[in-house]
Design an enzyme around this catalytic site. Sequence first.
Site, PDB file in Angstrom:
ATOM      1  N   PHE A   1       1.055  50.708  41.610  1.00 20.69           N
ATOM      2  CA  PHE A   1       1.973  50.743  42.797  1.00 20.69           C
ATOM      3  C   PHE A   1       1.592  51.320  43.909  1.00 20.69           C
ATOM      4  O   PHE A   1       0.907  52.264  44.036  1.00 20.69           O
ATOM      5  CB  PHE A   1       3.135  51.603  42.332  1.00 20.69           C
ATOM      6  CG  PHE A   1       4.227  51.436  43.467  1.00 20.69           C
ATOM      7  CD1 PHE A   1       5.222  50.392  43.455  1.00 20.69           C
ATOM      8  CD2 PHE A   1       4.521  52.610  44.339  1.00 20.69           C
ATOM      9  CE1 PHE A   1       6.178  50.556  44.484  1.00 20.69           C
ATOM     10  CE2 PHE A   1       5.455  52.360  45.478  1.00 20.69           C
ATOM     11  CZ  PHE A   1       6.394  51.273  45.456  1.00 20.69           C
TER      12      PHE A   1
ATOM     13  N   ASP B   1      -5.541  55.963  45.976  1.00 23.30           N
ATOM     14  CA  ASP B   1      -4.202  56.015  46.616  1.00 23.30           C
ATOM     15  C   ASP B   1      -3.855  57.223  46.176  1.00 23.30           C
ATOM     16  O   ASP B   1      -3.287  57.374  44.821  1.00 23.30           O
ATOM     17  CB  ASP B   1      -3.463  54.704  46.002  1.00 23.30           C
ATOM     18  CG  ASP B   1      -2.064  54.888  46.620  1.00 23.30           C
ATOM     19  OD1 ASP B   1      -1.656  56.000  47.146  1.00 23.30           O
ATOM     20  OD2 ASP B   1      -1.510  53.964  46.875  1.00 23.30           O
TER      21      ASP B   1
ATOM     22  N   LYS C   1       3.533  60.644  51.703  1.00 23.91           N
ATOM     23  CA  LYS C   1       4.441  61.337  51.179  1.00 23.91           C
ATOM     24  C   LYS C   1       4.845  62.873  51.671  1.00 23.91           C
ATOM     25  O   LYS C   1       5.270  63.121  52.659  1.00 23.91           O
ATOM     26  CB  LYS C   1       4.426  61.072  49.576  1.00 23.91           C
ATOM     27  CG  LYS C   1       5.094  59.730  49.125  1.00 23.91           C
ATOM     28  CD  LYS C   1       5.405  59.766  48.113  1.00 23.91           C
ATOM     29  CE  LYS C   1       6.262  58.141  47.550  1.00 23.91           C
ATOM     30  NZ  LYS C   1       5.348  57.171  46.934  1.00 23.91           N
TER      31      LYS C   1
HETATM   32  C1  LIG Z   1       5.206  55.913  47.462  1.00 25.43           C
HETATM   33  C2  LIG Z   1       3.977  55.147  47.227  1.00 25.43           C
HETATM   34  C3  LIG Z   1       3.544  54.327  48.126  1.00 25.43           C
HETATM   35  C4  LIG Z   1       4.270  53.511  49.039  1.00 25.43           C
HETATM   36  O1  LIG Z   1       4.654  54.659  50.214  1.00 25.43           O
HETATM   37  P1  LIG Z   1       5.865  54.130  51.116  1.00 25.43           P
HETATM   38  O2  LIG Z   1       5.869  55.535  51.937  1.00 25.43           O
HETATM   39  O3  LIG Z   1       6.900  54.120  50.371  1.00 25.43           O
HETATM   40  O4  LIG Z   1       5.360  52.971  51.731  1.00 25.43           O
HETATM   41  C5  LIG Z   1       1.843  53.816  47.804  1.00 25.43           C
HETATM   42  N1  LIG Z   1       1.209  54.188  46.653  1.00 25.43           N
HETATM   43  C6  LIG Z   1       1.979  55.148  45.910  1.00 25.43           C
HETATM   44  C7  LIG Z   1       1.003  55.740  45.044  1.00 25.43           C
HETATM   45  C8  LIG Z   1       2.806  55.668  46.196  1.00 25.43           C
HETATM   46  O5  LIG Z   1       3.648  56.594  44.987  1.00 25.43           O
END
Ligand SMILES: *Cc1c(COP(=O)(O)O)cnc(C)c1O
Length: 422
Positions: A162, A247, A277
Amino acid sequence: MNIRLGVGQCNCGNSRVTEIVVTETDQLISQAERISAKNYAPLPVVISKARGVWAWDTEGRRYLDCLSAYSSMSLGHCHPRIVDALTEQAQRLTLTSRAFHNDRMGPFLELLCELCQLDMALPMNTGAEAVETAIKLVRKWGYRVKGVPHDRAEIIVCRNNFHGRTTTIVGFSSEAAYREDFGPYGPGFELIDFGDPDQLDAAITPNTVAFLVEPIQAEAGIRIPPPGYLSAIRRICSKHGILLVLDEIQTGLGRTGKFLAHEHDAGAAPDVLIVGKALGGGVYPVSAVLAPSPILGLIQPGEHGSTFGGNPLAAAVGKTALEIIRDEHLSERAAELGDYLLDRLRQIRSPLVAEIRGRGLLVGIELQPGAPSAREICSRLLERGVLTKDTHERVVRLAPPLIIEKDELDWVSDQLEEALTV
Ligand SMILES: *Cc1c(COP(=O)(O)O)cnc(C)c1O
């Protein structure tokens, strides 16, 4: 119709004004369902205020927040230092665009780079934008430094990843709901299984520029790779001369019990790091891509940008969020409390539970096939005053703010035990 009138007060200047507010929960829910696109399926609760780890609905019922806005609320709701930073900055300077310098961005990125141990940073707003930024960066590195023929760069990613919701990103998702009907998809991505370094080794071609991966696949159900996975992929990337892109949007900034989740494995430092986040302190979207200067220095004026990226309000909030994580020792706290929570949860004897796994305060409770759905368990928890969310059909996620206290974790565990034994 059942319209309840509540009396609220607000302090406007010097005079206290009393106003009548309609607090009917069902009305708010049906309004939202009528007027907003149904890209989410929220649980039937309307939150109207929150402080620390607690949130209150429109009827005054109290809930312990165990989702933390998908790990964005690590500092707890309305942290006084965040609210101060936000309001002070909001009264001084909020947005200049990057056409000019502002006095907040440099100090913010300096602290971010120091804590992440990388040279340079590129500030963006949402996580998905930061992932897009990293994709552009590693492609440019591939063409300019590695010498990959133009438009041939390949990026290896994992199944069940994700990384956000843009068209490029959903194009390399393996999840039908994220992807179907949103093509045509951009080429240049190869999928391998998460947790298997040999597959990475085998998938790398002369045109591969990077491996993009989450240290823990959080959205996929808190999937933790085997021990040594991250250092193994680090070695493989170095051996083949490709970039390791981590990520850490969800796992970073203390959540898993280290400042960054890759620090759990010695020798797993990335070439390119993506954070977001919790960087926004729970009040503002703030994300960033970090890398050594030979890599991030490749980006030239005009090649990338964002009107709001690096704005002074975001920078003031982001810097304060980092200071709070450092000053309140939130990584250490997540490590200690996470161990405590896992111990406590593993004492729950329920035939519904298949596995309980987690690192720090990022915990997943996987339900047995045939057990009620994770959403059903989340509904039971909601009735018991715990906010959380299913991730896929079988996993209940617990990711409370890192400022939570032990007795509050005990209470959550008791509620979970009851929700799992009816
Ligand atoms: C939440 C998340 C994203 C996307 O972030 P947004 O601020 O919602 O665009 C990307 N990678 C990971 C691992 C995430 O948990």
